[in-house]
Each structure stands twice: as C-alpha cells, then as structure tokens.
Design an enzyme around this catalytic site. Structure first.
Site, short mmCIF file in Angstrom:
data_model
loop_
_atom_site.label_atom_id
_atom_site.label_comp_id
_atom_site.label_asym_id
_atom_site.label_seq_id
_atom_site.Cartn_x
_atom_site.Cartn_y
_atom_site.Cartn_z
N ARG A 226 -30.61 40.02 -87.69
CA ARG A 226 -31.73 39.27 -88.27
C ARG A 226 -32.23 40.16 -89.41
O ARG A 226 -32.26 41.37 -89.27
CB ARG A 226 -32.82 39.04 -87.22
CG ARG A 226 -32.27 38.30 -85.97
CD ARG A 226 -33.38 37.82 -85.07
NE ARG A 226 -32.92 37.58 -83.71
CZ ARG A 226 -32.40 36.44 -83.27
NH1 ARG A 226 -32.26 35.42 -84.08
NH2 ARG A 226 -32.02 36.31 -82.01
N ASP B 67 -31.42 28.35 -86.93
CA ASP B 67 -32.58 28.01 -87.75
C ASP B 67 -32.95 29.11 -88.77
O ASP B 67 -33.13 28.82 -89.96
CB ASP B 67 -33.75 27.75 -86.79
CG ASP B 67 -34.94 27.19 -87.51
OD1 ASP B 67 -34.79 26.14 -88.15
OD2 ASP B 67 -36.01 27.83 -87.46
N THR C 19 -25.77 27.99 -82.55
CA THR C 19 -26.82 28.60 -81.73
C THR C 19 -26.78 27.98 -80.34
O THR C 19 -26.60 26.76 -80.22
CB THR C 19 -28.23 28.42 -82.35
OG1 THR C 19 -29.21 28.66 -81.31
CG2 THR C 19 -28.48 27.03 -82.89
N ASP D 79 -29.16 27.40 -78.59
CA ASP D 79 -30.39 26.63 -78.37
C ASP D 79 -30.22 25.14 -78.66
O ASP D 79 -31.04 24.33 -78.21
CB ASP D 79 -31.53 27.18 -79.24
CG ASP D 79 -31.76 28.67 -79.03
OD1 ASP D 79 -31.47 29.15 -77.91
OD2 ASP D 79 -32.21 29.34 -79.97
N ARG E 96 -35.15 29.46 -76.86
CA ARG E 96 -36.21 29.70 -77.84
C ARG E 96 -37.36 28.71 -77.60
O ARG E 96 -37.85 28.64 -76.48
CB ARG E 96 -35.63 29.61 -79.26
CG ARG E 96 -36.29 30.50 -80.25
CD ARG E 96 -35.48 30.64 -81.52
NE ARG E 96 -35.21 29.38 -82.15
CZ ARG E 96 -35.65 29.01 -83.33
NH1 ARG E 96 -36.41 29.84 -84.02
NH2 ARG E 96 -35.33 27.85 -83.85
N GLY F 58 -29.00 35.13 -83.88
CA GLY F 58 -28.42 35.35 -82.55
C GLY F 58 -26.98 34.85 -82.52
O GLY F 58 -26.68 33.78 -83.04
N ASP G 285 -30.99 23.59 -81.27
CA ASP G 285 -32.27 23.13 -81.81
C ASP G 285 -32.26 22.90 -83.32
O ASP G 285 -33.28 23.10 -83.99
CB ASP G 285 -33.38 24.15 -81.44
CG ASP G 285 -33.11 25.53 -82.02
OD1 ASP G 285 -31.98 25.78 -82.51
OD2 ASP G 285 -34.02 26.38 -81.99
#
Ligand code: F6P
Length: 334
Positions: free
Chosen positions: A77, A108, A136, A138, A182, A16, A140
């Site tokens: 992706r 990730d 990202t 996120d 996510r 993303g 994360d």
C-alpha cells in the site's frame, strides 16, 4: 481502431494480495507478448512505479505461476501515491522506461490510485492509458459482480470452519469466527450460508445482539442443536467482543477464532484462475484497442470493460435476499 502506439505495457499488483493475481499477471504478459508487445513488471505496486522498481517479464518468467497464491510482483500500500509529487515521479518512471500502457491489478485502493494517476496524466497532456483488473478477496468493487480471489478465500474460510465445526460438535460448544471483507459482508455471508452458520453478522445490516445472536441460539437449541456457529464479518464487529458478550449475556463459553490472513493465501481455485486469465487477456485488448482508461469487470459471466471514472462511481449492494436464505435454513424450534 487499434492503438499502435502501445509498444510496452507495465503491469503491477497493489493493495492486499488475492489468490489469482499471479494468473492475471501471466495472462497480461502472455497476451501482450503474443501480440508483439513488451512487458515490464512493476514491483511492490504503485511504490514500484515511483521508485523505478521493475523487472523485465518474458514468457518464461510467468511460467508455473498460474497455480500459485500471492503475487510474484510483490504488493504494497503506498501513501506517497496519494500525493501529486509521488504520482509525478511515477509518470516520470513511465517515460523513462518507455511504458505506454499500465495494467493495475488490485482492489479499491489500487483503483483510487489509478484514477488519480489518470487525471494527473490527462492534465499533463501525456498519453498513458491505465486499465484496472479487480482482484480482492472482499468482492467489494462496485462495477464488477466478481473480483479475483473471492472464491479461493471463501473456500479457505469454509474449509477452516468445517474443521472448527467438528470440534465444536464434539464439545457441544459455540464458535465465533471472524472473517475478512473490510467494510463489506460479501465474504462473510457467502461463507455463512456455505457452512450452515447459526448466525452471520454483516456490516450491511445493523447488529441487534438479542435478535441476531441470543434469539438465534435459543431457537437452534430448542430445535435440538447443541453446537452453534456464529460468523462475524470484520466490518460488523470484533469476534472477541461478540464472544465476550455471548459469555456474559447467555452464560455459555464460546471459542473465538479470527481467521485473518490465512484467507488471503493458498492456491487459487479454478474459478479464480479462469476469471483472472480472461480479465488479464481483456485488459491487454482494451489497451490495444485504444479504449482509454478502463476497469475490467464481470457482468452476467462475461468480461466487460468500463470507463474508469464511471466504473469507480458505481456501488454494489449486498443482496439481502442471501440473508433471507441464510435465515430460512437455520434450525428453529419454539
Ligand atoms: O482488502 C483485503 C483485506 O484482506 C481485507 O479483507 C482486510 O480488511 C485487509 O485487506 C487487511 O489488510 P492488511 O493485509 O493490510 O492487514
């Protein structure tokens, strides 16, 4: 000791997109060129490496992009990269193009791909170090306090929710807003605190509808509030479903907004541009210093680079202290 073997770096963005990816590409290219290293842009992430989809990058080709959202290299992706055969094709492309170091900018999934690639390269005895730069919305990635794009996405969500609040206040309504993230609640909780949400649902905390929604709205009502803002992390559930349940169980008629991909676009904030610039710079330094396969991260405001295997085994937990802050600041009446 410097790695004099690196003469040409391949840079790609994958997964993303995140605001600030362009600033990271620019930093990689400009740092490399200023050190006499060639740069090739691999387009469409790992699939570009498989298919030989590339573009030569010079200093001018990364001009006027530091302020732009998205990624000039495109992103994708790539399921084929999960397969050994796909990665073997990618290694062949690197040999063909004379790439002797890769900078992979992404999240990730990008890093899992990078790890699999480095293991396969090691088996073949070939030398091709890979450095990951975390980008990202996120936030994360376990080994880095911060990931490029988070600040811009958070500010976009905050701006949208501030606008929603105006109309919710006028109509004395309840708004249920779903934000991305996510499987993690970093974005939702940060945004929730920043907009003064009535309640925030995050995947890190099991949702108890009565405690987390009914009671929060009741308490805010008793304190005199006539509009309510419920922020839902996509990993904690669907805003549409939460909205339905609020209607059925509390009898109010909420308006549901799924912010979606708008959170991924727009001009990167200063924080994202500056962090991306430092990360891109350090990614090239790591390659030139022959530090092997690394992931760039932030630690206490500084940029660090960690061994890829170790970095990707690290887990970042959401600080529940932030949830306590959120709760401590919501209006409550008895
Ligand atoms: O990882 C970034 C992210 O925007 C997540 O927050 C979200 O779950 C996902 O990507 C959406 O992916 P796609 O762009 O494939 O719909």
């Amino acid at each position: 000791m410097g790695n004099t073997a690196v003469k040409r770096i391949g840079v790609l963005t994958s997964g993303g997109d995140a605001p600030g990816m362009n600033a990271a590409i620019r930093a990689v290219v400009r740092t490399a060129l200023n050190k006499g290293i060639d740069c090739i842009g691999i387009r469409r992430g790992w699939s570009g490496l498989i298919n030989g989809d590339f573009v030569k990058l010079d200093s001018g080709s990364v001009g006027h992009i530091i302020n732009k959202g998205g990624t000039i290299l495109y992103t994708a992706r790539c399921p084929e990269f999960l397969d050994r055969k796909g990665r073997a094709k990618a290694i062949a492309t690197c040999k063909m193009l004379g790439i002797d170091g890769i900078v992979a900018i992404g999240g990730d999934g990008t890093f899992r791909g990078a790890l699999a690639l480095t293991r396969q390269i090691a088996e073949s005895g070939y030398k091709l170090p890979v450095v990951g730069v975390p980008a990202t919305i996120d936030n994360d990635i376990g080994c880095s306090n911060y990931t490029i794009g988070f600040d811009t996405a958070a500010n976009t969500a905050i701006e949208c929710i501030d606008k929603l609040r105006d109309t919710m206040q006028s109509h004395e309504r309840c708004s249920v807003v779903e934000v991305m993230g996510r499987h993690a609640g970093f974005l939702a909780l940060y945004v929730g605190i920043s907009v003064g949400a009535t309640a925030v649902l995050i995947p890190e905390r099991e949702v108890d509808f009565d405690r987390d929604i009914v009671e929060k709205i009741r308490s805010a009502r008793l304190a005199g509030t006539t509009h309510f803002m419920i922020v839902v992390a996509e990993g904690a559930g669907s805003a549409v479903e939460i909205g339905k349940r609020i209607h059925e169980e509390i009898g109010i008629d909420p308006r549901v907004t799924v912010l979606g991909h708008i959170q991924r676009g727009g001009a990167p904030t200063g924080r994202d541009r500056e962090t991306a610039s430092r990360m891109g710079y350090e990614a090239v330094n790591a390659l030139l210093a022959d530090r092997g396969n690394r992931i760039i991260g932030t630690k206490e405001g500084s940029i660090v680079d960690l061994d890829m295997e170790e970095a990707l085994a690290m887990v970042k937990n959401l600080e529940m202290y932030r949830y306590e802050v959120l709760e401590a600041l919501t209006p409550s009446g008895t």
